[in-house]
Design a protein around this motif. Structure first.
Motif, mmCIF file in Angstrom:
data_model
loop_
_atom_site.group_PDB
_atom_site.id
_atom_site.type_symbol
_atom_site.label_atom_id
_atom_site.label_comp_id
_atom_site.label_asym_id
_atom_site.label_seq_id
_atom_site.Cartn_x
_atom_site.Cartn_y
_atom_site.Cartn_z
ATOM 1 N N ALA A 65 9.627 29.543 22.952
ATOM 2 C CA ALA A 65 10.565 28.714 23.708
ATOM 3 C C ALA A 65 11.440 27.886 22.772
ATOM 4 N N ILE A 66 10.837 27.312 21.738
ATOM 5 C CA ILE A 66 11.607 26.545 20.758
ATOM 6 C C ILE A 66 12.650 27.440 20.094
ATOM 7 N N THR A 67 12.263 28.662 19.761
ATOM 8 C CA THR A 67 13.192 29.599 19.128
ATOM 9 C C THR A 67 14.393 29.861 20.025
ATOM 10 N N ARG A 68 14.166 30.059 21.309
ATOM 11 C CA ARG A 68 15.276 30.316 22.233
ATOM 12 C C ARG A 68 16.202 29.111 22.328
ATOM 13 N N ILE A 69 15.630 27.914 22.321
ATOM 14 C CA ILE A 69 16.438 26.697 22.385
ATOM 15 C C ILE A 69 17.296 26.564 21.128
ATOM 16 N N VAL A 70 16.685 26.739 19.966
ATOM 17 C CA VAL A 70 17.427 26.633 18.712
ATOM 18 C C VAL A 70 18.546 27.652 18.657
ATOM 19 N N ARG A 71 18.268 28.863 19.103
ATOM 20 C CA ARG A 71 19.241 29.948 19.039
ATOM 21 C C ARG A 71 20.448 29.692 19.942
ATOM 22 N N ALA A 72 20.268 28.861 20.975
ATOM 23 C CA ALA A 72 21.334 28.627 21.951
ATOM 24 C C ALA A 72 22.370 27.615 21.493
ATOM 25 N N VAL A 73 22.072 26.848 20.432
ATOM 26 C CA VAL A 73 22.951 25.742 20.034
ATOM 27 C C VAL A 73 23.215 25.789 18.533
ATOM 28 N N ASP A 74 24.213 25.010 18.119
ATOM 29 C CA ASP A 74 24.524 24.925 16.691
ATOM 30 C C ASP A 74 24.373 23.505 16.163
ATOM 31 N N ILE A 75 23.446 22.755 16.765
ATOM 32 C CA ILE A 75 23.127 21.398 16.323
ATOM 33 C C ILE A 75 21.636 21.347 15.983
ATOM 34 N N PRO A 76 21.190 20.336 15.220
ATOM 35 C CA PRO A 76 19.775 20.280 14.839
ATOM 36 C C PRO A 76 18.855 20.118 16.045
ATOM 37 N N ALA A 89 -1.375 23.305 7.769
ATOM 38 C CA ALA A 89 -0.043 22.772 7.470
ATOM 39 C C ALA A 89 0.914 23.896 7.092
ATOM 40 N N LYS A 90 0.447 24.831 6.298
ATOM 41 C CA LYS A 90 1.300 25.942 5.875
ATOM 42 C C LYS A 90 1.728 26.783 7.074
ATOM 43 N N GLU A 91 0.788 27.077 7.972
ATOM 44 C CA GLU A 91 1.113 27.878 9.148
ATOM 45 C C GLU A 91 2.085 27.141 10.056
ATOM 46 N N LEU A 92 1.848 25.844 10.264
ATOM 47 C CA LEU A 92 2.711 25.067 11.143
ATOM 48 C C LEU A 92 4.131 25.011 10.601
ATOM 49 N N VAL A 93 4.275 24.690 9.336
ATOM 50 C CA VAL A 93 5.608 24.610 8.740
ATOM 51 C C VAL A 93 6.296 25.973 8.805
ATOM 52 N N GLY A 94 5.544 27.032 8.575
ATOM 53 C CA GLY A 94 6.122 28.365 8.658
ATOM 54 C C GLY A 94 6.586 28.713 10.055
ATOM 55 N N ARG A 95 5.791 28.360 11.065
ATOM 56 C CA ARG A 95 6.173 28.653 12.449
ATOM 57 C C ARG A 95 7.419 27.864 12.847
ATOM 58 N N LEU A 96 7.486 26.605 12.429
ATOM 59 C CA LEU A 96 8.676 25.798 12.723
ATOM 60 C C LEU A 96 9.909 26.373 12.040
ATOM 61 N N ALA A 97 9.749 26.788 10.793
ATOM 62 C CA ALA A 97 10.879 27.372 10.062
ATOM 63 C C ALA A 97 11.339 28.661 10.728
ATOM 64 N N ASP A 98 10.395 29.495 11.132
ATOM 65 C CA ASP A 98 10.751 30.746 11.798
ATOM 66 C C ASP A 98 11.497 30.481 13.105
ATOM 67 N N ALA A 99 11.120 29.403 13.798
ATOM 68 C CA ALA A 99 11.783 29.049 15.055
ATOM 69 C C ALA A 99 13.152 28.425 14.835
ATOM 70 N N GLY A 100 13.393 27.923 13.623
ATOM 71 C CA GLY A 100 14.666 27.282 13.326
ATOM 72 C C GLY A 100 14.687 25.790 13.538
ATOM 73 N N ALA A 101 13.538 25.202 13.899
ATOM 74 C CA ALA A 101 13.473 23.753 14.099
ATOM 75 C C ALA A 101 13.513 23.042 12.753
ATOM 76 N N VAL A 102 14.214 21.911 12.698
ATOM 77 C CA VAL A 102 14.322 21.157 11.446
ATOM 78 C C VAL A 102 13.611 19.808 11.529
ATOM 79 N N GLY A 103 12.850 19.617 12.597
ATOM 80 C CA GLY A 103 12.059 18.403 12.747
ATOM 81 C C GLY A 103 10.912 18.673 13.696
ATOM 82 N N CYS A 104 9.931 17.751 13.715
ATOM 83 C CA CYS A 104 8.813 17.918 14.638
ATOM 84 C C CYS A 104 8.170 16.576 14.933
ATOM 85 N N ASN A 105 7.557 16.491 16.125
ATOM 86 C CA ASN A 105 6.635 15.416 16.474
ATOM 87 C C ASN A 105 5.226 15.895 16.207
#
Length: 245
Positions: A65-76, A89-105
Motif C-alpha cells: 500500500a505504501i508503494t502504491r501511495i509513493v508511486r502516485a505522487v512526486d512529493i516525499p 533494522a536492515k530488513e525494515l530499512v530495505g522494505r522502506l527503500a523498496d517502497a520509496g518512502a523517505v521517512g517513517c514512524n
C-alpha cells in the motif's frame, strides 16, 4: 524525492509542516494536487482500506500500500510502520527503500496491549535503524507515554532525549496535551509532531503551541468515509420506492 527534502521541511519558515495522511493512491494524489509538500501515511487508515483492524495489517500488504501511495505522487512520503513488524533494522530499512518512502514512524509501545517498550531498548533499535539508513530516512520516533496513561512530560522528555541521541530526526508524543508541546520540544531538543484531532486545535494553532509538524492519524480517512456514508444514505433514500397503498 529524498529524505533531505523532507528533513528540510521540518525547519522551514512556514512551520508547522502539515502532513495529510493518504490511505490509498487516489487520496495521495488529491493531497499532492492540493499543494501539500509531503505526505504521512496512517497505519490505521490503510488498515481499514485493506479490511484489517489497526495493528493487524500483514507487513507485505502494508508495504504494498505504501508503494502504491509513493508511486502516485512526486512529493516525499513518510510511512507509519508501527513498531517495525518484527523486522530487523536492515530488513525494515530495505522494505522502506523498496517502497520509496523517505521517512517513517516507529512507536515505542505494544500496539495491542499499550504497554510501553523499555526506552533503552527502543533507543538501541532506533540507533540500528539509523545506522542502516544513514541519512536516507527521516525517523519520527513516536513516544507513547500519553497514549499509555503516563501523565506529565518527565518520562516523555526522558524517552525523547534517548531517541534523539539514537539518531531520530523528530519525535511524536502522540496524544500529548497541546499546551505541553512547547515544553516537550524544549526538553527534547527535536522537532515535535502533533496529532490534529477533530474538535482540537487547528494545525496552525498546534504550530503556535510548539509543534513543528502536524499529522492527522486516521481522522482524514474517517471524515472521508463519513462523507461516503452520507452519500450512500442519500442515494438509498432517492431510490427507495414508497409503500403501495
Amino acid at each position: 524525492m529524498t529524505a533531505a527534502a523532507l528533513r528540510a521541511l521540518h525547519h522551514g519558515s512556514s512551520l508547522p509542516l502539515i502532513l495529510p495522511g493518504p490511505w490509498d493512491a487516489a487520496s495521495a494524489k488529491v493531497f499532492a494536487d492540493a499543494g501539500f509538500p509531503a505526505l504521512a501515511t496512517p497505519s490505521a487508515g490503510i488498515a481499514a482500506t485493506l479490511g484489517h483492524e489497526d495493528g493487524q495489517t500483514p507487513p507485505d500488504e502494508m508495504f504494498a500500500a505504501i508503494t502504491r501511495i509513493v508511486r502516485a505522487v512526486d512529493i516525499p512520503v513518510t510511512a507509519d510502520v508501527e513498531a517495525g513488524y518484527g523486522l530487523s533494522a536492515k530488513e525494515l530499512v530495505g522494505r522502506l527503500a523498496d517502497a520509496g518512502a523517505v521517512g517513517c514512524n516507529l512507536e515505542d509501545s505494544d500496539h495491542a496491549s499499550h504497554v510501553l517498550t523499555d526506552p533503552e531498548r527502543q533507543a538501541e533499535w532506533l540507533a540500528q535503524v539509523r545506522a542502516e539508513a544513514g541519512d536516507s530516512l527521516v525517523i519520527n520516533a513516536r513516544i507513547d507515554t500519553f497514549l499509555c496513561g503516563v501523565e506529565g512530560t518527565e518520562e516523555a522528555v526522558r524517552r525523547g532525549r534517548l531517541y534523539a541521541e539514537a539518531g531520530a530526526d523528530c519525535v511524536y508524543p502522540i496524544l500529548a496535551p497541546p499546551p505541553l508541546l512547547a515544553e516537550l520540544a524544549a526538553g527534547i531538543g527535536l522537532p515535535v509532531n502533533a496529532l490534529a484531532r477533530p474538535g482540537g486545535p487547528a494545525p496552525g494553532e498546534l504550530g503556535t503551541l510548539g509543534a513543528s509538524r502536524v499529522t492527522f492519524g486516521p481522522h482524514l480517512y474517517r471524515q472521508a468515509m463519513a462523507a461516503v456514508t452520507d452519500q450512500a444514505e442519500r442515494l438509498r433514500d432517492e431510490i427507495r420506492q414508497p409503500d403501495a397503498d
